[in-house]
Design an enzyme around this catalytic site. Structure first.
Site, PDB file in Angstrom:
ATOM      1  N   ASP A 284       1.026  -1.275  -0.126  1.00 29.62           N
ATOM      2  CA  ASP A 284      -0.083   0.014   0.112  1.00 29.62           C
ATOM      3  C   ASP A 284       1.006   1.109  -0.084  1.00 29.62           C
ATOM      4  OD1 ASP A 284      -1.949  -1.657   0.432  1.00 29.62           O
ATOM      5  OD2 ASP A 284      -2.513  -1.328   2.551  1.00 29.62           O
ATOM      6  N   VAL A 285       0.498   2.480  -0.868  1.00 30.71           N
ATOM      7  CA  VAL A 285       0.902   3.879  -0.384  1.00 30.71           C
ATOM      8  C   VAL A 285       1.541   4.000   1.023  1.00 30.71           C
ATOM      9  CG1 VAL A 285       0.701   6.060  -0.806  1.00 30.71           C
ATOM     10  CG2 VAL A 285       0.016   4.385  -2.517  1.00 30.71           C
TER      11      VAL A 285
END
Length: 315
Positions: A148-149
């Protein structure tokens, strides 16, 4: 009916509503049938580009099996392209002719995607001269798994075609050991255990995922490393690799990752720890090297924001 189709300007589809969708909301049925997000399906219905038996209906309309559905899908959007861009904090841990292993900082996506204008791992590697495998979709070439970012830590990217094929297979057949460290609210009971709960898109929020009956099998193993008055540091091993898997599973147990406001974390605790994202770190990755067959392991230390939050919890 003709004008509604003309407005869409995309691909036109006509088909009967399957028995399995009988009684479902129109926007949800369109989403399921054509692989659209609920938001995109609802917009399509609102625009009059989804007709039931020749008539426009609201999103809340309950479709009946056998009714004739006529849909104009939106014109396809060109996939985002990889733009070489220096990424501060992106560290190459290991590189050879087949793979490149990076320590990903927060705020960096694995690869370009619609709506994302920030830095990416693929763009960062291109900027420092790494040639990535050409396998996979154009914007995801060489990507065999993602973080994920807002999740930091170890990530491997394939440089050769042989490596791409071998690593994709290894991830698919669960031959890669993925270990994460997570700080979750409270104290899981038992302190060591396995969460086996299927995950799919959240039925009401496009950007979230949830434990859903009929979702994809998802298995998370965890062990408590250290307990604090308000939280616990866990060692987490993923048997499967669903989007947001750790975040969803622990949120479902009412022990969300500290700082993870999206999945129900306490904002007061997040603020006290100075966290603007979930306390979740891809600690290590172990797999057989795609060319030599030797087992390799790569480890990442905690970044400053997570280390600082942990120190506050220990005080």
């Amino acid at each position: 009916m003709t004008s509604a189709f003309a407005a869409g300007g995309g691909d036109q589809r006509s088909l009967p509503v399957p028995d399995g969708l009988d009684g479902m909301r129109l926007d949800q049925a369109v989403s399921r049938l054509f692989g659209l997000s609920r938001t995109a399906a609802a917009a399509l219905v609102d625009a009059g580009d989804a007709l039931v038996d020749g008539a426009a209906r609201p999103n809340s309309h309950k479709v009946k099996a056998g009714s004739w559905l006529e849909v104009t899908l939106p014109a396809p959007v060109a996939p985002p392209t990889v733009v070489p861009q220096a990424v501060p904090g992106l560290t190459v841990v290991h590189a050879d002719d087949d793979i490149v292993v990076v320590d990903k900082p927060v705020g960096v996506a694995a690869h370009p995607s619609p709506g994302w204008t920030g830095p990416t791992v693929i763009g960062g590697l291109a900027a420092v001269g790494h040639r990535i495998s050409t396998s996979g979709a154009a914007e995801r070439q060489g990507v065999v798994h993602r973080l994920d970012v807002g999740t930091t830590g170890i990530m491997v990217v394939a440089k050769s075609e042989q490596a791409y094929t071998a690593l994709k297979r290894a991830f698919k057949y669960r031959e890669v050991e993925k270990r994460y460290h997570a700080v979750v609210q409270g104290h899981p009971d038992p302190l060591r255990g396995t969460i086996d709960a299927p995950i799919d898109r959240h039925p009401h929020h496009d950007y979230r995922w949830a434990v859903v009956s009929g979702g994809k099998p998802s298995i998370t193993h965890y062990d408590t490393i250290e307990a604090f008055p308000a939280a616990s540091l866990l060692d987490v091993r993923l048997e499967t690799g669903r989007t947001h898997q750790i975040r969803v599973h622990f949120s479902t147990l009412r022990h969300p990752c500290v700082g993870d406001i999206t999945y129900g974390a306490d904002p007061t605790l997040s603020a006290r720890l100075g966290l603007g994202r979930q306390w979740l770190h891809a600690r290590s990755l172990s797999f057989l090297h795609p060319r030599t067959g030797d087992e390799v392991t790569f480890v990442s230390e905690y970044p400053d924001d997570l280390a600082r939050a942990l120190a506050i919890l220990r005080d």
